[in-house]
Each structure stands twice: as structure tokens, then as C-alpha cells.
Design an enzyme around this catalytic site. Structure first.
Site, PDB file in Angstrom:
ATOM      1  N   SER A  87      32.225  -6.107   5.332  1.00 25.52           N
ATOM      2  CA  SER A  87      31.062  -6.680   6.012  1.00 25.52           C
ATOM      3  C   SER A  87      31.478  -7.927   6.777  1.00 25.52           C
ATOM      4  O   SER A  87      32.064  -8.857   6.198  1.00 25.52           O
ATOM      5  CB  SER A  87      29.967  -7.048   5.008  1.00 25.52           C
ATOM      6  OG  SER A  87      28.938  -7.783   5.649  1.00 25.52           O
TER       7      SER A  87
ATOM      8  N   THR B  77       0.827  -1.214   0.000  1.00 22.94           N
ATOM      9  CA  THR B  77       0.000   0.000   0.000  1.00 22.94           C
ATOM     10  C   THR B  77       0.857   1.258   0.000  1.00 22.94           C
ATOM     11  O   THR B  77       0.367   2.340  -0.320  1.00 22.94           O
ATOM     12  CB  THR B  77      -0.909   0.039   1.249  1.00 22.94           C
ATOM     13  OG1 THR B  77      -0.091  -0.128   2.417  1.00 22.94           O
ATOM     14  CG2 THR B  77      -1.960  -1.060   1.203  1.00 22.94           C
TER      15      THR B  77
ATOM     16  N   SER C   4      18.182  -4.195   3.437  1.00 23.25           N
ATOM     17  CA  SER C   4      18.720  -3.145   2.555  1.00 23.25           C
ATOM     18  C   SER C   4      18.345  -1.762   3.075  1.00 23.25           C
ATOM     19  O   SER C   4      19.186  -0.856   3.122  1.00 23.25           O
ATOM     20  CB  SER C   4      18.218  -3.333   1.117  1.00 23.25           C
ATOM     21  OG  SER C   4      16.812  -3.253   1.047  1.00 23.25           O
TER      22      SER C   4
ATOM     23  N   ASP D 267       9.584   1.089   4.466  1.00 29.02           N
ATOM     24  CA  ASP D 267      10.703   0.428   5.134  1.00 29.02           C
ATOM     25  C   ASP D 267      11.655   1.442   5.752  1.00 29.02           C
ATOM     26  O   ASP D 267      11.989   1.365   6.938  1.00 29.02           O
ATOM     27  CB  ASP D 267      11.458  -0.458   4.140  1.00 29.02           C
ATOM     28  CG  ASP D 267      10.627  -1.630   3.666  1.00 29.02           C
ATOM     29  OD1 ASP D 267       9.539  -1.850   4.226  1.00 29.02           O
ATOM     30  OD2 ASP D 267      11.073  -2.320   2.733  1.00 29.02           O
TER      31      ASP D 267
ATOM     32  N   GLY E 129      17.800 -12.470   3.435  1.00 28.54           N
ATOM     33  CA  GLY E 129      16.689 -12.623   2.499  1.00 28.54           C
ATOM     34  C   GLY E 129      15.337 -12.745   3.154  1.00 28.54           C
ATOM     35  O   GLY E 129      14.397 -13.284   2.573  1.00 28.54           O
TER      36      GLY E 129
END
Length: 417
Positions: A96, A64, A159, A204, A153
Site C-alpha cells: 500500500s 437502514t 474498506s 456501501d 477513517g
């Protein structure tokens, strides 16, 4: 995006926890270890700073956020840690802990371009690029170490977590105090859209930047107005089930779904004045849906409209203390995502359908973009062990490999630590 820590690192952190060092502030223990790793890679001295941005889970309101609708996410206590130090040249060095085998990856402020071979560094590089695009001066390079404990994942926004932690670090390191956390969220979204080519909405990054402990954010993505709503779970917990089916948004049908909604909106605008699907009531949609000249696009738009209305009702239920009705709306959300939006897949369906059969489950649905990733369930505390055992067995029997389960807490947004 993230894989687990190496065996040595897992052992060190578990040893710290068992020795009681983590009982008061586990973030401080992880920070201390990461600074040690940073110094062993990049050398000691200078102004080394540490930052954290959480992952997020969306309780309801899926797909949405790019349709001018409402969402209801909360930040988690797992996320991304960044240890950063400014350099005297224009070089960028990335490392990382999650991808130790890749070693130090070098780049430059003069070469901020997205490249497949750059891998995970495209996310922090994209934010550095976006700061420049917005007129902010980043005039020297940096050494940057990242570590994330968001499941790889999973759809819990690793991200976006990297984008926000990078934005928080840049604001602090370069004295850009005029930048608000809302602007950091928008810069993160801009970088993902324009640098990494994923047409994500704002949810997000906003949830990760603006999160508050024990609060979810009822956000109107049309104008970024929002209110915090307490997550008042008395005898219940939020349980995340990770399907362990990996997916990348750029390679999924996420962009295709967004394009379908944009086309449906364009067709509706021929017969009704509307700026986004989230502005429509269910009655308005039914009255004008025939203007959408595709049965598939009708279903995509119907999900966007009904999911927005479900989210509005769900937050009202939570404020009223009606958790049972909130759970029913979560279930209805998954059905709509499965049938009208077609983004669930057999893995997420298997987890949710198994959850629905368990005693003590208030509601369960996929969360995130779909096509793999996670489900979110509200489960009575006394039923959590049996929930994990039974859903885990049903999933492995049906899919052939195991799911992972996380009982999560709601935490604060991105910040210096």
C-alpha cells in the site's frame, strides 16, 4: 483506513497537475505513477492491469440498509486504485502506497485467514477468500499494489472500496465474466461480514460497484431493486467535513446497533407480520411499538422506521426540484441518528450544529456508520468559503483539533482503468 501520500508522491502528483497533465484525466496520471511504483517493487514485464473503485457518500438513509429499508448514496471521484499482476505460484504480495512503512506484506492462497497482524490486507484477502467460498476458482497468486485517496477513517467507505476494486480485478484477471457488478457488491459484503467480522449492510459495496456520474442510487435494500436519480445541483455543491476522529466499525457499537434492531424486529413479529423494520410505516410502528420490551430498542427501531420514510420522501423532493425540503429531511435525519440511534458523538454533532448556523446551507447531517467519520452538507456555491472557514473554526474551538473539508463530485462505480 488510508493515510495521505508520502511527501514525495504528493509532490509528484501536484507537479503533474500544475504542468497540465491532469487536466483531461487525472486518473490516468495517477495510474501511470502507480504502475511505475509497482514495477520498482515487483519488477517489470507481464500483464500489469489497473483498476479503480470510488468511495461513497450517503445523502440520506442511514442504518437502514440492514433493516430492509431504503438508502440514497452516490459514488465519488475519490477512491481506491489497484495495480495487479498474476503470478505463476500461489503467493500473494501486497503493498500500500498509503502504508509505505509496512513494506511488502506476503501471504498465500493457502493461508486465507483473517489476522490482526495482517492489517489492511485482510480486506483484499477476504474478497479472494469469498470468491472461493462462492465457487469461483482463483488458481494463482498475485502482486497487488493499492493506493487510496479517501480520507483516513472518514466513513466514506474505504474498506468497501478496497473490496469492490479487488472484486473487479479478480473478475477481470481470471475471466469470470459471468459475475455481475451486483454480485461483486454482494461478495464484498459477504467478505466483510464473514471474514472481517463486521455485520455491515449492502449499501456501501452496492453504491461503489454501481455508481454513475452525477447520479445517486435510490436502493431498496430488501430486494436490491434500485433506480438512478439525477443530482441536479445548480448553484449548490456537496461538501464533506471529515471530523478526523478515527473509528473502526469492528471496534465500534455498529454490531450492537444491528443486534438491537434484530431483537426489536423479533419482538414486533409476535404481533405483526413483517420481515424487516423498513416495511413498516410510522403509523404501524406507533401502533405496535409496545411489543418491543425495551425503551432503548424502541428508539433504535423508531429511527430505522422513520429514517426509511424520510429517505423515500427525500428522493421524491429531489425529483420535484424541492431542494429546501430535501435539506430539512437531512437535518431531521441527523437528529434521529443523534437522539434515537445514538451514533453521532460530540465531533459529528459539533460539525452539523455549526453547519446549521451558516448562511447558504440547505441541509447537513452525519453520514456513514457514525462514531466519528464525516458529515455531508449541501451548500450554496457562493457560501462554500465562509462555510469552511466558520464551521472549521467552530469545530476546532469546541473539539480542539481541525476538521478537513472536501467539495466533492459524483462519479462512476468500480471499473478497469
Amino acid at each position: 483506513m488510508y493515510i495521505g501520500l508520502t511527501t514525495e508522491w504528493r509532490y509528484d502528483i501536484l507537479k503533474s497537475i500544475n504542468n497540465g497533465e491532469c487536466e483531461v484525466n487525472p486518473i490516468e496520471t495517477i495510474k501511470k505513477q502507480l504502475i511505475g511504483k509497482f514495477e520498482s517493487l515487483f519488477g517489470k514485464g507481464g500483464d500489469i492491469r489497473a483498476y479503480f473503485a470510488p468511495g461513497r457518500v450517503n445523502l440520506i438513509g442511514e442504518h437502514t440498509d440492514y433493516n430492509a429499508g431504503h438508502v440514497f448514496p452516490c459514488a465519488l471521484t475519490i477512491g481506491t486504485y489497484a495495480i495487479v499482476r498474476k503470478r505463476t505460484d500461489r503467493n500473494l504480495r501486497f503493498y500500500s502506497v498509503n502504508f509505505e512503512h509496512l513494506g511488502v506484506i506476503s501471504s498465500s492462497l493457502d493461508d486465507l485467514t483473517a489476522a490482526r497482524e495482517a492489517g489492511w490486507t485482510n480486506y483484499p484477502k477476504g474478497v479472494i477468500w469469498a470468491f472461493g467460498q462462492k465457487g469461483y476458482v482463483i488458481d494463482c497468486g498475485m502482486d497487488i499494489l493499492l493506493y487510496g485517496n479517501i480520507p483516513n477513517g472518514s466513513g466514506l467507505s474505504s474498506s468497501a472500496s478496497v473490496e469492490v476494486v479487488t472484486g473487479v480485478a479478480l473478475r477481470d484477471l481470471f475471466g469470470l465474466t459471468e459475475i455481475t457488478m451486483t454480485e461483486i457488491a454482494l461478495i464484498g459484503q459477504f467478505s466483510e461480514n464473514k471474514f472481517n467480522g463486521v455485520n455491515c449492510g449492502i449499501m456501501d459495496q452496492f453504491a461503489i460497484a454501481m455508481g454513475k456520474k452525477d447520479m445517486a442510487i435510490f436502493l431498496d435494500t430488501a430486494d436490491l431493486s434500485f433506480v438512478y436519480a439525477p443530482i441536479c445541483l445548480k448553484q449548490e455543491k456537496i461538501v464533506i467535513a471529515c471530523s478526523n476522529k478515527k473509528r473502526g466499525l469492528g471496534d465500534s457499537k455498529y454490531n450492537e446497533r444491528r443486534a438491537e434492531c434484530e431483537m426489536a424486529l423479533s419482538e414486533l413479529q409476535n404481533v405483526i407480520e413483517v420481515n424487516g423494520l423498513g416495511e413498516l410505516t410510522e403509523e404501524q410502528f406507533e401502533a405496535h411499538k409496545d411489543a418491543i420490551h425495551s425503551e432503548v430498542r424502541q428508539r433504535r427501531a423508531r429511527h430505522a422506521v422513520t429514517e426509511n420514510q424520510r429517505t423515500i420522501r427525500a428522493v421524491a423532493c429531489l425529483k420535484e426540484g424541492n431542494l429546501e425540503e430535501f435539506g430539512k429531511l437531512m437535518n431531521a435525519s441527523h437528529i434521529s441518528l443523534r437522539d434515537d440511534y445514538e451514533v453521532t458523538g460530540k465531533e459529528l454533532d459539533a460539525l452539523v450544529e455549526a453547519a446549521w448556523k451558516q448562511d447558504g446551507v440547505i441541509g447537513s447531517r452525519m453520514t456513514g456508520a457514525g462514531f466519528g467519520g464525516c458529515t455531508v452538507s449541501i451548500v450554496r456555491e457562493d457560501a462554500i468559503d465562509s462555510f469552511i472557514q466558520n464551521v472549521g473554526k467552530a469545530y476546532k474551538d469546541q473539539i480542539g483539533y481541525a476538521a478537513d473539508f472536501y467539495v466533492v463530485e459524483v462519479g462512476d462505480g468500480g471499473r478497469a482503468i
